[in-house]
Write an enzyme that holds these catalytic residues in place. Structure first.
Site, short mmCIF file in Angstrom:
data_model
loop_
_atom_site.label_atom_id
_atom_site.label_comp_id
_atom_site.label_asym_id
_atom_site.label_seq_id
_atom_site.Cartn_x
_atom_site.Cartn_y
_atom_site.Cartn_z
N GLU A 2 0.74 -1.24 0.19
CA GLU A 2 -0.06 0.11 -0.02
C GLU A 2 0.88 1.33 0.26
O GLU A 2 0.41 2.36 -0.77
CB GLU A 2 -1.03 0.00 1.04
CG GLU A 2 -1.96 -1.29 1.26
CD GLU A 2 -2.71 -1.34 -0.05
OE1 GLU A 2 -2.77 -0.31 -0.80
OE2 GLU A 2 -3.22 -2.56 -0.26
N HIS A 36 -5.22 -5.76 -10.82
CA HIS A 36 -4.60 -6.54 -10.02
C HIS A 36 -4.04 -7.57 -10.91
O HIS A 36 -3.01 -8.10 -10.77
CB HIS A 36 -5.32 -7.09 -8.86
CG HIS A 36 -5.54 -6.16 -7.85
ND1 HIS A 36 -6.78 -5.31 -7.78
CD2 HIS A 36 -4.92 -5.79 -6.75
CE1 HIS A 36 -6.88 -4.72 -6.80
NE2 HIS A 36 -5.84 -4.60 -6.31
#
Length: 743
Positions: free
Chosen positions: A333, A419
């Protein structure tokens, strides 16, 4: 009275079009401060800026633009011995989204590379909208299922896509598909249709793996402590209200999977390892590249984790037994934050989004390898501990197809979910770091059709350096072919055109199915080459002390050659000496950086240059931190920090004074800025408490210069004091030159 942003998140939208005029030096001292004046010969950042400005003015390579367009410099960032000078473009006064560019120079001010997101705009792009701002905002709101807030849109020229068009860029925040979303929506200002959009929230998934008893940096003393890192600006952890957790002692968490304080222990441990990895392995100063970071929040009521452009947020596993805060997920992140704060920021489209997600995975793997924690050994799996929904790891970097993601690049990647679209980048990074058949218990990695028969890895640290060098060349229109050319340029820059590292970079891309490009760097040149490295790559001293590091060289091709060593970028009052001053490649030297009692506190990037007798040059960066003086009660940070519109900078000072701070503490602040009324200034003490120094606002503008303030505090004197400067309005920019605090 100027009008500030309507939405806190709107700062991100505004920053994309705000630029520093090319005539403003990157580290220009305030008028009248003759002692602070440094010539171009002494300041490699200014040399870099001057050389890059000249390249832009001359329209070098892809930097050529039409007479209606203007480049403006936004930043000069050091990294890996190079300087990366970034620019934004405008067309007849309107910001061009997708008009960004990067010029790479070395410490000597020589242009090494240029990257431009798009070419010159065709004549005739309209500048007057047919669609109103209100209509554009209403259209933008339709991308969300629930709208919580909007900001006034701005008129831009959108250069992404098949042709440039006039568009309204609107910012809307709320919920999309049940998830938090901050959408940048581009509405065609002629037709009213949505031309493009991207989500500022970059979502991922994670696990709740705990690292047991670990040491983390916090702040406070006595009976008042905070989960705020006093040594890494901007890093703190707490709950969903954004405040750091506090306590009466410096012992945190209970080791339980549902305990949120425990989750913050894992999160801080992880991001602190990532920060150190960036410094020690990749030569980057903090998460944002300029000594700053971002907060982390835990307790998100979702099986998820995300970066929203301002902070990271972590939820829990589906069975709610673990929090999503292991190293690879936390570093992933914050990897989005690195992607956003390198040139080009975050672009649009699934292919660019896939590169962004793969970047997060790469920084997760790098941080996991750097930490080398026995509770979570490095493995190139993403979220392997979580068993999030009973399916094991979320992604496998060495073989993305094990999770149903593509191993190889193809024409379908631009329409692949982000993703999954990370697959080719993850595959390339594993091949570069470990190879196709690494052995030693590490998994083999497949090779795509048309690729080489095998790939020999170069190690994860070198692979990380090459990818970091590529990221510093990123533009907003990055695709996989651009990553290939940028990483090859970085490999040549770091290790030489005839090096094994360059050859491995090229082979790994071919093995991941990304085709060769006509403009990419060659890895087949011959001749004598050498490499240059430092150990350690960073050191901390107090004024008057010296730091040493070993400068190692190696012959990478051809015959050995004489390498003459020099250093630049030293703070005032510091000197550098080499013993010996030149070596034959394969030999080593000791660099001693000596500071004086007058050397100002701060963190400095010292560029070590090795000039070979075969006309080759290599550089490495040594990060020198000068802490506050050990005697007296006045401490100074003389590092320059650029202050752009609608942005916040922080400058730390570490105090070694004893006892309680004498209240009020005395501040002396020197800022080069033409509108002091734009600036809000705050001071944070070692225990995490913030104090307002100066509020923003006013109907006119005055230059800031040097100003003094008395700030009542209730604090111990020792620890890190942080000055925060926030530019609240548009049009005027500048920099923090220095500040001091008397305790």
């Amino acid at each position: 009275m100027r009008r500030t942003a309507l939405l806190a998140a709107a700062a991100a939208l505004a920053v994309t079009g705000v630029v520093v005029p090319p005539t403003v030096a990157a580290a220009k001292p305030p008028p009248g401060s003759e002692s602070a004046v440094r010539s171009l010969a002494d300041d490699p950042a200014q040399r870099a800026a001057a050389a890059a400005d000249q390249a832009v003015a001359s329209g070098l390579d892809d930097l050529r633009v039409s007479p209606s367009e203007t480049y403006r410099r936004t930043a000069v960032t050091a990294g890996g011995g190079m300087y990366y000078v970034t620019y934004e473009r405008s067309y007849k006064g309107l910001p061009i989204v997708g008009g960004d560019a990067v010029v790479v120079t070395d410490a000597g001010g020589r242009v090494r590379d240029t990257e431009a997101a798009s070419g010159a705009l065709p004549l005739g792009v309209p500048t007057s909208p047919s669609v109103s701002a209100e209509t554009a905002t209403a259209t933008a709101r339709t991308v969300l299922s629930r709208v919580d807030d909007t900001a006034a849109p701005r008129l831009v020229v959108l250069a992404w896509g098949h042709k440039p068009r006039l568009a309204w860029e609107a910012l809307v925040s709320g919920i999309a598909d049940g998830k938090p979303s901050i959408q940048h929506v581009f509405v065609d200002a002629t037709t009213g249709e949505i031309a493009d959009s991207y989500d500022q929230v970059k979502a991922g998934t994670g696990n709740g793996y705990y690292y047991g008893t670990v040491t983390i940096n916090t702040s406070g003393s006595g009976t008042s402590y905070s989960m705020t890192d006093s040594t890494r600006s901007g890093i703190r952890c707490g709950g969903q209200n954004g405040s750091a957790y506090t306590g009466t002692d410096d012992s945190w968490g209970n080791g339980g999977g549902t305990n949120l304080e425990t989750a913050c222990v894992d999160a801080l441990y992880s991001v602190q390892r990532e920060w150190d990895m960036l410094r020690d392995w990749l030569g980057r100063n903090g998460i944002n590249g300029s000594g700053g970071g971002f907060p982390a929040r835990v307790g998100l009521a979702d099986v998820n984790a995300y970066w929203n452009g301002s902070y990271t947020n972590f939820g829990h596993s589906q069975d709610n037994a673990r929090q999503a805060t292991p190293i690879d997920v936390v570093a992933h992140e914050f990897g989005h934050a690195i992607f956003q704060t390198t040139p080009g920021a975050a672009g649009s489209g699934n292919e660019n989004g896939g590169i962004n997600e793969g970047t997060g995975d790469i920084f997760g793997a790098l941080t996991e390898a750097y930490a080398n924690n026995p509770n979570d050994p490095p493995d190139y799996q993403v979220g392997e501990e979580v068993n999030l929904v009973g399916d094991g790891p979320i992604r496998y970097m060495y073989n993305p197809s094990l999770a149903g993601d593509p191993n190889c690049y193809s024409s379908s990647i631009p329409s692949t979910e982000v993703h999954a679209a990370a697959g080719p980048l993850n595959h390339w990074f594993y091949l570069l770091a470990e190879g196709s058949s690494p052995g030693g218990g590490k998994p083999s990695s497949p090779i795509c059709s048309g690729g080489p028969s095998s790939v020999t890895g170069i190690g994860i640290q070198k692979a990380g350096k090459i990818y970091m060098g590529a990221l510093q060349r990123k533009t907003s229109t990055w695709k996989y072919v651009n990553v290939r050319t940028a990483s090859l340029a970085a490999a040549v820059e770091l290790y030489g055109a005839s090096s094994p590292e360059c050859a491995a970079t090229k082979a790994a891309w071919s093995a991941a199915g990304v085709p060769a490009q006509s403009n990419e760097a060659s890895c087949s040149s011959s001749g004598n080459e050498f490499s240059l490295s430092l150990n350690p790559t960073a050191g901390t001293v107090t004024p008057g002390q010296a730091a040493t590091t070993t400068v190692a060289t190696a012959t990478t091709s051809g015959s050995a050659q004489t390498v003459t060593l020099s250093a630049s970028g030293l703070p005032s009052g510091a000197t550098a000496s080499f013993s010996p001053s030149s070596v034959t490649s394969g030999g080593s030297s000791t660099l001693t950086v000596s500071t004086s009692a007058s050397t100002p506190a701060g963190t400095y990037s010292v560029t070590v240059t090795g000039s070979g007798s075969a006309a080759t040059t290599h550089t490495a960066t040594y990060t020198l931190t000068v802490s506050g003086t050990s005697g007296g009660r006045t401490f100074t940070n003389g590092t320059n920090y650029t202050i752009n519109d609608l942005t916040t900078i922080t400058s730390p000072i570490t105090s070694t004074a004893t006892g309680t701070a004498a209240s009020p503490v005395q501040l002396s602040i020197t800022i080069s800025h033409t509108c002091a009324e734009d600036l809000r200034i705050r001071l944070q003490g070692p225990n995490g408490t913030w104090y307002t120094v100066k509020s923003s606002g006013g109907s006119s503008c005055t230059s800031f210069g040097t100003r003094t303030y008395s700030v009542p505090v209730t604090q111990t004197a020792a620890g890190t004091w942080t000055l925060e400067v926030r530019d609240q309005y548009y049009y005027d920019t500048g920099y923090l030159d220095s500040w001091s605090i008397t305790l």
